[in-house]
Design a protein around this motif. Structure first.
Motif, PDB file in Angstrom:
ATOM      1  N   GLU A  58       0.861  -1.219   0.021  1.00 55.98           N
ATOM      2  CA  GLU A  58       0.082  -0.101   0.057  1.00 55.98           C
ATOM      3  C   GLU A  58       0.872   1.043  -0.012  1.00 55.98           C
ATOM      4  O   GLU A  58       1.788   1.329   0.741  1.00 55.98           O
ATOM      5  CB  GLU A  58      -1.005  -0.077   1.306  1.00 55.98           C
ATOM      6  CG  GLU A  58      -1.591  -1.095   1.409  1.00 55.98           C
ATOM      7  CD  GLU A  58      -3.051  -1.117   0.463  1.00 55.98           C
ATOM      8  OE1 GLU A  58      -3.606   0.245   0.367  1.00 55.98           O
ATOM      9  OE2 GLU A  58      -3.432  -1.880  -0.098  1.00 55.98           O
ATOM     10  N   LEU A  68      -3.680  -8.492   6.167  1.00 61.73           N
ATOM     11  CA  LEU A  68      -2.531  -7.608   6.316  1.00 61.73           C
ATOM     12  C   LEU A  68      -1.392  -8.097   6.914  1.00 61.73           C
ATOM     13  O   LEU A  68      -1.423  -8.507   8.081  1.00 61.73           O
ATOM     14  CB  LEU A  68      -3.130  -6.217   6.977  1.00 61.73           C
ATOM     15  CG  LEU A  68      -4.266  -5.591   6.232  1.00 61.73           C
ATOM     16  CD1 LEU A  68      -4.952  -4.335   6.907  1.00 61.73           C
ATOM     17  CD2 LEU A  68      -4.204  -5.152   4.765  1.00 61.73           C
ATOM     18  N   VAL A  96       1.843  -0.892   4.075  1.00 59.95           N
ATOM     19  CA  VAL A  96       1.118  -2.380   4.525  1.00 59.95           C
ATOM     20  C   VAL A  96       1.201  -3.352   3.356  1.00 59.95           C
ATOM     21  O   VAL A  96       1.072  -3.001   2.374  1.00 59.95           O
ATOM     22  CB  VAL A  96      -0.243  -2.096   5.085  1.00 59.95           C
ATOM     23  CG1 VAL A  96      -1.113  -3.209   4.793  1.00 59.95           C
ATOM     24  CG2 VAL A  96      -0.331  -1.633   6.492  1.00 59.95           C
ATOM     25  N   ARG A  97       1.437  -4.441   3.482  1.00 61.84           N
ATOM     26  CA  ARG A  97       1.330  -5.633   2.658  1.00 61.84           C
ATOM     27  C   ARG A  97      -0.164  -5.929   2.748  1.00 61.84           C
ATOM     28  O   ARG A  97      -0.366  -6.849   3.644  1.00 61.84           O
ATOM     29  CB  ARG A  97       2.386  -6.647   2.886  1.00 61.84           C
ATOM     30  CG  ARG A  97       3.864  -6.333   2.117  1.00 61.84           C
ATOM     31  CD  ARG A  97       4.601  -5.482   3.108  1.00 61.84           C
ATOM     32  NE  ARG A  97       4.845  -5.900   4.425  1.00 61.84           N
ATOM     33  CZ  ARG A  97       5.063  -5.482   5.509  1.00 61.84           C
ATOM     34  NH1 ARG A  97       5.182  -4.144   5.678  1.00 61.84           N
ATOM     35  NH2 ARG A  97       5.568  -5.986   6.412  1.00 61.84           N
ATOM     36  N   ARG A  98      -0.973  -6.058   1.420  1.00 58.16           N
ATOM     37  CA  ARG A  98      -2.237  -6.783   1.449  1.00 58.16           C
ATOM     38  C   ARG A  98      -1.994  -7.891   0.704  1.00 58.16           C
ATOM     39  O   ARG A  98      -1.545  -8.046  -0.403  1.00 58.16           O
ATOM     40  CB  ARG A  98      -3.139  -5.694   0.857  1.00 58.16           C
ATOM     41  CG  ARG A  98      -4.653  -6.098   0.753  1.00 58.16           C
ATOM     42  CD  ARG A  98      -5.426  -5.043   0.122  1.00 58.16           C
ATOM     43  NE  ARG A  98      -5.268  -3.915   0.888  1.00 58.16           N
ATOM     44  CZ  ARG A  98      -5.917  -3.634   1.848  1.00 58.16           C
ATOM     45  NH1 ARG A  98      -6.881  -4.300   2.391  1.00 58.16           N
ATOM     46  NH2 ARG A  98      -5.860  -2.440   2.455  1.00 58.16           N
ATOM     47  N   ARG A 116      -3.462 -11.350  -0.699  1.00 57.34           N
ATOM     48  CA  ARG A 116      -4.774 -11.884  -1.415  1.00 57.34           C
ATOM     49  C   ARG A 116      -4.557 -13.203  -1.639  1.00 57.34           C
ATOM     50  O   ARG A 116      -3.796 -13.710  -2.293  1.00 57.34           O
ATOM     51  CB  ARG A 116      -5.332 -11.032  -2.426  1.00 57.34           C
ATOM     52  CG  ARG A 116      -5.582  -9.679  -2.090  1.00 57.34           C
ATOM     53  CD  ARG A 116      -6.251  -8.772  -3.286  1.00 57.34           C
ATOM     54  NE  ARG A 116      -6.911  -7.655  -2.457  1.00 57.34           N
ATOM     55  CZ  ARG A 116      -6.342  -6.567  -2.897  1.00 57.34           C
ATOM     56  NH1 ARG A 116      -4.873  -6.353  -2.934  1.00 57.34           N
ATOM     57  NH2 ARG A 116      -6.715  -5.379  -2.264  1.00 57.34           N
ATOM     58  N   GLN A 146      -8.268 -12.005   2.467  1.00 57.06           N
ATOM     59  CA  GLN A 146      -6.915 -11.084   2.496  1.00 57.06           C
ATOM     60  C   GLN A 146      -6.569 -10.947   4.044  1.00 57.06           C
ATOM     61  O   GLN A 146      -7.408 -11.121   4.783  1.00 57.06           O
ATOM     62  CB  GLN A 146      -7.433  -9.585   1.844  1.00 57.06           C
ATOM     63  CG  GLN A 146      -8.198  -8.877   2.755  1.00 57.06           C
ATOM     64  CD  GLN A 146      -8.144  -7.616   1.957  1.00 57.06           C
ATOM     65  OE1 GLN A 146      -7.435  -7.151   1.319  1.00 57.06           O
ATOM     66  NE2 GLN A 146      -9.365  -6.590   2.270  1.00 57.06           N
ATOM     67  N   ASP A 174       2.118  -6.177   8.097  1.00 59.01           N
ATOM     68  CA  ASP A 174       2.727  -4.819   8.692  1.00 59.01           C
ATOM     69  C   ASP A 174       4.145  -4.937   9.495  1.00 59.01           C
ATOM     70  O   ASP A 174       4.394  -6.270  10.141  1.00 59.01           O
ATOM     71  CB  ASP A 174       1.786  -3.935   9.184  1.00 59.01           C
ATOM     72  CG  ASP A 174       2.372  -2.418   8.894  1.00 59.01           C
ATOM     73  OD1 ASP A 174       3.499  -2.104   8.390  1.00 59.01           O
ATOM     74  OD2 ASP A 174       1.791  -1.563   9.719  1.00 59.01           O
TER      75      ASP A 174
END
Length: 180
Positions: free
Chosen positions: A37, A53, A42-44, A46, A51, A55
């Motif tokens: 993001e 998150l 932040v890494r999302r 999927r 999903q 961080d």
């Protein structure tokens, strides 16, 4: 109220049905897509329709909006060990009332820094403890534990060396808006 015993009975029925089709099953290709993001880093993650998150804490310029990647890895191991305990218990018809897996490791923040180039950045000394509530005998639980250690895919991934390949694909850079 439904119990873990009820769930294991359902899981056993499904597991037995799956065993009838497993010899003709094709390999599957799980996929995860991770996007950073822009506003937070932040890494999302999927995976299918889900999903998660990931961080970091403030010490890595994160906002602590989710677990770090190494923490997620420990959680993935714990989740897999727990699930394989349920599968193996259902397969062997072993009664379980509760299963809880605690995973720990050590991460040295000095890893890779000058003077510590040989210290691995990955979690080390990974261990897990399984807490089981069950009327089963010690022998049944020991056999269950051995079956789990043979069948757990994430435990196997972490304990058996394998080749992982990576690549980089360039995409067009975003234009920055000029300040007026």
């Amino acid at each position: 109220m439904s119990t873990l015993r009820d769930y294991l009975a359902q899981k056993r029925r499904i597991w037995l049905a799956k065993q009838e089709t497993i010899s003709s099953a094709e390999p599957i290709t799980p996929t995860a897509k991770v996007t950073a993001e822009g506003r937070s880093g932040v890494r999302r993650i999927r995976i299918r329709d889900h999903q998660v998150l990931s961080d970091s804490g403030a010490d890595y310029a994160g906002y602590d909006l989710g677990p770090s990647s190494p923490e997620l890895q420990l959680g993935v191991l714990g989740s897999c060990v727990t699930h394989i305990f349920l599968i193996q218990a259902a397969a062997a018809d072993v009664v379980l009332d509760s299963v809880e897996v605690e995973v720990t490791a050590t991460i040295d923040p000095k890893a890779g820094t000058p003077g510590f180039e040989d210290v691995p950045p990955s979690p080390q000394n990974i261990s897990y403890t399984v807490h089981i509530g069950s009327p089963a005998t010690d022998g049944e639980i020991d056999a269950l534990f051995e079956a789990v250690e043979r069948a757990c895919p994430i435990l196997s991934l972490l304990t058996n060396p394998q080749t992982i390949t990576g690549s980089v694909v360039r995409v067009p850079a975003q234009r920055e808006e000029s300040a007026l």
